[in-house]
Design a protein around this motif. Structure first.
Motif, PDB file in Angstrom:
ATOM      1  N   ASN A 154       0.871  -1.145   0.485  1.00 42.16           N
ATOM      2  CA  ASN A 154       0.002   0.050   0.033  1.00 42.16           C
ATOM      3  C   ASN A 154       1.456   1.319   0.446  1.00 42.16           C
ATOM      4  OD1 ASN A 154       0.406   0.707   2.900  1.00 42.16           O
ATOM      5  ND2 ASN A 154      -0.683   0.025   3.354  1.00 42.16           N
ATOM      6  N   TRP A 155       0.017   2.558  -0.467  1.00 40.71           N
ATOM      7  CA  TRP A 155       1.096   4.030  -0.558  1.00 40.71           C
ATOM      8  C   TRP A 155       1.133   4.024   0.757  1.00 40.71           C
ATOM      9  CZ3 TRP A 155       0.648   8.460   2.273  1.00 40.71           C
ATOM     10  CH2 TRP A 155      -0.125   8.131   3.226  1.00 40.71           C
ATOM     11  N   MET A 156       1.723   3.402   1.943  1.00 39.75           N
ATOM     12  CA  MET A 156       2.055   4.625   3.295  1.00 39.75           C
ATOM     13  C   MET A 156       3.256   3.355   3.813  1.00 39.75           C
ATOM     14  SD  MET A 156      -1.098   4.748   6.375  1.00 39.75           S
ATOM     15  CE  MET A 156      -2.001   3.731   5.952  1.00 39.75           C
ATOM     16  N   ARG A 157       3.017   2.119   2.796  1.00 41.93           N
ATOM     17  CA  ARG A 157       4.533   0.989   3.630  1.00 41.93           C
ATOM     18  C   ARG A 157       5.787   1.683   2.167  1.00 41.93           C
ATOM     19  NH1 ARG A 157       3.041  -4.590   2.631  1.00 41.93           N
ATOM     20  NH2 ARG A 157       4.690  -5.357   2.667  1.00 41.93           N
TER      21      ARG A 157
ATOM     22  N   ALA B  50       4.939   4.412  -8.058  1.00 40.67           N
ATOM     23  CA  ALA B  50       4.134   4.371  -6.532  1.00 40.67           C
ATOM     24  C   ALA B  50       2.532   4.476  -6.542  1.00 40.67           C
ATOM     25  CB  ALA B  50       5.464   5.518  -5.698  1.00 40.67           C
ATOM     26  N   PRO B  51       2.786   3.811  -5.657  1.00 40.96           N
ATOM     27  CA  PRO B  51       0.377   3.941  -5.152  1.00 40.96           C
ATOM     28  C   PRO B  51       0.038   5.307  -5.048  1.00 40.96           C
ATOM     29  CG  PRO B  51       1.902   2.530  -3.521  1.00 40.96           C
ATOM     30  CD  PRO B  51       3.028   2.792  -4.192  1.00 40.96           C
ATOM     31  N   SER B  52      -0.623   5.602  -4.894  1.00 42.46           N
ATOM     32  CA  SER B  52      -1.203   6.897  -4.522  1.00 42.46           C
ATOM     33  C   SER B  52      -2.684   6.096  -3.474  1.00 42.46           C
ATOM     34  CB  SER B  52      -2.605   7.453  -5.739  1.00 42.46           C
ATOM     35  OG  SER B  52      -3.235   8.545  -5.133  1.00 42.46           O
ATOM     36  N   PRO B  53      -2.501   8.267  -2.133  1.00 41.03           N
ATOM     37  CA  PRO B  53      -3.312   7.782  -1.168  1.00 41.03           C
ATOM     38  C   PRO B  53      -4.298   7.467  -1.414  1.00 41.03           C
ATOM     39  CG  PRO B  53      -1.576   8.863  -1.212  1.00 41.03           C
ATOM     40  CD  PRO B  53      -1.121   9.275  -2.787  1.00 41.03           C
ATOM     41  N   LYS B  54      -5.169   6.374  -1.193  1.00 41.84           N
ATOM     42  CA  LYS B  54      -6.708   6.333  -0.858  1.00 41.84           C
ATOM     43  C   LYS B  54      -7.683   6.807   0.559  1.00 41.84           C
ATOM     44  CE  LYS B  54      -5.767   2.925  -4.711  1.00 41.84           C
ATOM     45  NZ  LYS B  54      -6.083   1.069  -4.143  1.00 41.84           N
ATOM     46  N   PRO B  55      -8.296   7.827  -0.360  1.00 42.54           N
ATOM     47  CA  PRO B  55      -8.892   8.065   0.695  1.00 42.54           C
ATOM     48  C   PRO B  55     -10.000   7.258   1.704  1.00 42.54           C
ATOM     49  CG  PRO B  55      -9.968   9.249  -0.909  1.00 42.54           C
ATOM     50  CD  PRO B  55      -9.186   8.361  -1.664  1.00 42.54           C
TER      51      PRO B  55
END
Length: 167
Positions: free
Chosen positions: A127-130, A162-167
């Motif tokens: 995921n984006w945070m990792r 990179a993955p984008s943050p998802k709300p």
């Protein structure tokens, strides 16, 4: 400069905590499927070097365990040297992807992760945070501010790396 390095370290600790459940799930999943290097990488990618080192040791990889447990600058230079050796000898194509991911991450390079995400976003699995945490830990210029790092991450998203943050 000192305050900024403390902010970066605090953000790294926060991301490790936020990602702990996702990291534990990724480690367990890799272990369940018998992917030792995948489980080591999962722990590293979540910022849990102690867990990664422990998995490496328990799986019969004491040198890898020691490298992971070493201070970061020493591990980075060793990983760089090993990657260079594999590349120069032509062995890089024969090294399993799980090992390459570990060594590239420890060297501070996100190039393998960038390529994996770019080539197949739907099966990337981080995921984006990792991913953000991995980039924060692997960044070479530790003097940059968090805001410039966030701008760099946004550029990676825009470039499809990179993955984008998802709300």
């Amino acid at each position: 400069e000192m305050n900024e390095s403390r902010r970066v370290e605090s953000l790294s600790i926060l991301l490790k905590r936020i990602n702990s459940d996702d990291t534990a799930l990724a480690v367990s999943s890799a272990q369940f499927s018998g992917d030792i290097y995948g489980s080591i990488f999962a722990a590293l990618s979540g910022g849990d070097n102690a867990k990664a080192s422990s998995i490496a040791l328990e799986s019969g990889n004491p040198r890898l365990s020691l490298m992971i447990a070493s201070s970061f600058p020493q591990a980075r230079s060793y990983a760089d040297a090993q990657l260079d050796c594999w590349h120069q000898s032509g062995a890089e194509t024969h090294v399993p992807t799980g090992i390459l991911r570990i060594f590239f991450l420890m060297s501070g390079s996100m190039s393998v992760e960038d390529q994996m995400f770019k080539s197949n976003k739907s099966s990337y699995g981080i995921n984006w945070m990792r991913n953000f945490g991995m980039r924060l830990k692997s960044r070479c210029n530790m003097e940059r501010s968090i805001s410039s790092f966030v701008n760099q991450y946004n550029a990676c998203i825009s470039s499809g790396l990179a993955p984008s943050p998802k709300p």
